[in-house]
Design a protein around this motif. Sequence first.
Motif, PDB file in Angstrom:
ATOM      1  N   GLY A 129       0.795  -1.215   0.000  1.00  0.00           N
ATOM      2  CA  GLY A 129       0.000   0.000   0.000  1.00  0.00           C
ATOM      3  C   GLY A 129       0.827   1.264   0.000  1.00  0.00           C
ATOM      4  O   GLY A 129       0.483   2.253  -0.661  1.00  0.00           O
ATOM      5  N   LYS A 130       1.934   1.254   0.723  1.00  0.00           N
ATOM      6  CA  LYS A 130       2.722   2.467   0.882  1.00  0.00           C
ATOM      7  C   LYS A 130       3.528   2.822  -0.364  1.00  0.00           C
ATOM      8  O   LYS A 130       4.145   3.885  -0.419  1.00  0.00           O
ATOM      9  N   VAL A 131       3.525   1.963  -1.373  1.00  0.00           N
ATOM     10  CA  VAL A 131       4.153   2.323  -2.643  1.00  0.00           C
ATOM     11  C   VAL A 131       3.356   3.445  -3.320  1.00  0.00           C
ATOM     12  O   VAL A 131       3.901   4.210  -4.113  1.00  0.00           O
ATOM     13  N   VAL A 132       2.093   3.558  -2.974  1.00  0.00           N
ATOM     14  CA  VAL A 132       1.200   4.543  -3.583  1.00  0.00           C
ATOM     15  C   VAL A 132       0.805   5.595  -2.544  1.00  0.00           C
ATOM     16  O   VAL A 132       0.485   5.263  -1.401  1.00  0.00           O
ATOM     17  N   HIS A 133       0.848   6.856  -2.948  1.00  0.00           N
ATOM     18  CA  HIS A 133       0.348   7.938  -2.099  1.00  0.00           C
ATOM     19  C   HIS A 133      -1.174   7.904  -2.201  1.00  0.00           C
ATOM     20  O   HIS A 133      -1.751   8.335  -3.195  1.00  0.00           O
ATOM     21  N   GLU A 134      -1.815   7.368  -1.165  1.00  0.00           N
ATOM     22  CA  GLU A 134      -3.238   7.066  -1.249  1.00  0.00           C
ATOM     23  C   GLU A 134      -4.099   8.312  -1.429  1.00  0.00           C
ATOM     24  O   GLU A 134      -5.108   8.294  -2.157  1.00  0.00           O
ATOM     25  N   ALA A 135      -3.736   9.393  -0.772  1.00  0.00           N
ATOM     26  CA  ALA A 135      -4.506  10.631  -0.925  1.00  0.00           C
ATOM     27  C   ALA A 135      -4.463  11.116  -2.366  1.00  0.00           C
ATOM     28  O   ALA A 135      -5.459  11.614  -2.906  1.00  0.00           O
ATOM     29  N   ALA A 136      -3.303  10.962  -3.010  1.00  0.00           N
ATOM     30  CA  ALA A 136      -3.174  11.362  -4.410  1.00  0.00           C
ATOM     31  C   ALA A 136      -4.004  10.457  -5.313  1.00  0.00           C
ATOM     32  O   ALA A 136      -4.598  10.917  -6.299  1.00  0.00           O
ATOM     33  N   LEU A 137      -4.068   9.175  -4.991  1.00  0.00           N
ATOM     34  CA  LEU A 137      -4.898   8.245  -5.751  1.00  0.00           C
ATOM     35  C   LEU A 137      -6.371   8.624  -5.638  1.00  0.00           C
ATOM     36  O   LEU A 137      -7.098   8.663  -6.643  1.00  0.00           O
ATOM     37  N   ILE A 138      -6.814   8.909  -4.426  1.00  0.00           N
ATOM     38  CA  ILE A 138      -8.215   9.293  -4.211  1.00  0.00           C
ATOM     39  C   ILE A 138      -8.545  10.550  -5.005  1.00  0.00           C
ATOM     40  O   ILE A 138      -9.581  10.631  -5.678  1.00  0.00           O
ATOM     41  N   GLU A 139      -7.647  11.522  -4.960  1.00  0.00           N
ATOM     42  CA  GLU A 139      -7.883  12.765  -5.698  1.00  0.00           C
ATOM     43  C   GLU A 139      -7.928  12.502  -7.202  1.00  0.00           C
ATOM     44  O   GLU A 139      -8.785  13.061  -7.913  1.00  0.00           O
ATOM     45  N   ALA A 140      -7.018  11.650  -7.702  1.00  0.00           N
ATOM     46  CA  ALA A 140      -6.994  11.354  -9.131  1.00  0.00           C
ATOM     47  C   ALA A 140      -8.298  10.692  -9.576  1.00  0.00           C
ATOM     48  O   ALA A 140      -8.823  10.983 -10.663  1.00  0.00           O
ATOM     49  N   LEU A 141      -8.854   9.832  -8.742  1.00  0.00           N
ATOM     50  CA  LEU A 141     -10.126   9.175  -9.061  1.00  0.00           C
ATOM     51  C   LEU A 141     -11.282  10.167  -8.989  1.00  0.00           C
ATOM     52  O   LEU A 141     -12.143  10.199  -9.874  1.00  0.00           O
ATOM     53  N   GLU A 142     -11.292  10.978  -7.942  1.00  0.00           N
ATOM     54  CA  GLU A 142     -12.380  11.949  -7.772  1.00  0.00           C
ATOM     55  C   GLU A 142     -12.396  12.979  -8.891  1.00  0.00           C
ATOM     56  O   GLU A 142     -13.472  13.406  -9.339  1.00  0.00           O
ATOM     57  N   MET A 143     -11.212  13.368  -9.358  1.00  0.00           N
ATOM     58  CA  MET A 143     -11.110  14.401 -10.389  1.00  0.00           C
ATOM     59  C   MET A 143     -11.171  13.835 -11.805  1.00  0.00           C
ATOM     60  O   MET A 143     -11.116  14.577 -12.779  1.00  0.00           O
ATOM     61  N   GLY A 144     -11.269  12.522 -11.913  1.00  0.00           N
ATOM     62  CA  GLY A 144     -11.341  11.910 -13.232  1.00  0.00           C
ATOM     63  C   GLY A 144     -10.027  11.908 -13.982  1.00  0.00           C
ATOM     64  O   GLY A 144     -10.010  11.787 -15.214  1.00  0.00           O
ATOM     65  N   ARG A 145      -8.904  12.027 -13.257  1.00  0.00           N
ATOM     66  CA  ARG A 145      -7.601  12.009 -13.938  1.00  0.00           C
ATOM     67  C   ARG A 145      -7.252  10.604 -14.430  1.00  0.00           C
ATOM     68  O   ARG A 145      -6.462  10.449 -15.356  1.00  0.00           O
ATOM     69  N   ILE A 146      -7.793   9.593 -13.753  1.00  0.00           N
ATOM     70  CA  ILE A 146      -7.717   8.213 -14.239  1.00  0.00           C
ATOM     71  C   ILE A 146      -9.119   7.629 -14.156  1.00  0.00           C
ATOM     72  O   ILE A 146      -9.986   8.161 -13.452  1.00  0.00           O
TER      73      ILE A 146
END
Length: 326
Positions: free
Chosen positions: A238-255
């Motif tokens: 899990g710690k390989v990924v910055h989870e807050a950044a992942l959540i933001e990317a999903l919420e903003m439709g970046r991925i």
Amino acid sequence: MKKRVLAYGRLSEDQLAQLAREFEVQTFSDLTSADDPAFRAALPGAHGLIGSSLAITPELLDSAPDLEVIASISVGVDNYPIDELTRRGILLCNTPDVLTETTADTGFALIMATARRVVELAEWVKRGDWQASIGPEHFGSDVHGKTLGMVGFGRIGAAVARRGALGFGMKVLYSNASPKPALEAELGAERRELAELLAEADIVCVTVPLTDETEHLIGEHEFALMKSTAIFVNISRGKVVHEAALIEALEMGRIRAAGLDVFEQEPLSPESPLPHMRHVVALPHIGSATFETRTAMAQRAVDNISLALKGQRPISLVNDAAWRPS
């Protein structure tokens, strides 16, 4: 006098009996913390530890002056102070190989489930919402013929890529510390720098081990490089990924979507929005969780600790520098 082994992992009766024939074995069921009083009291006379998911610290090692070997029922060794173990001459063993294919199965299951929205639409049917033929609002994405970007190309990464290339006709890209010419020849894989891979891949799958260098390897900058249609899958740590950044990317439709078997905090916090997002498939760290594989992992750990305590080289030794042949 028999050497003493503290067993805090899930071992079968046969595996415990195998150890008990050669060593004095003390078991700790459902041990969740190294601060457990009974476990602490047993450490001074312990020669071997066998288990998983227990953080081993230098302070704990101070309580175990006779310790010779730790047999972890896992591949990941981020719970262990490897340099400190080596300095003290304590062998650390793990269980690679036996879980490679099972974990790769999990990774590809996440790719398929996320791309085709399997979990979301299965729940939709369960709720009784399927009242007519589905339309574009419920369409998923093809997997066959897409570009698969592997962040990490070790045993598990190669096994995931093999499923993609040979089973689904996918183009495979990989970012890795060193070239893998044999895999390039077998799978038609192409090596890329991480930024290039993220920009080109339709599906990004992370399989790197957790180290100081890979912690938060994938963050805001990396998600910004991905296609807006990209699917992100993490089966590493899990710690390989910055989870807050992942959540933001999903919420903003970046991925587009994410398939996750691992998280920064495990078990996942009830406050996390990730399992409630319709475009996320979240699993409870089941990468190697099959009857066959967990039994094989435990057996490898039993064999490792048995060999080490008899003065023989273990099958899967992590810290070679600690090995002192008899």
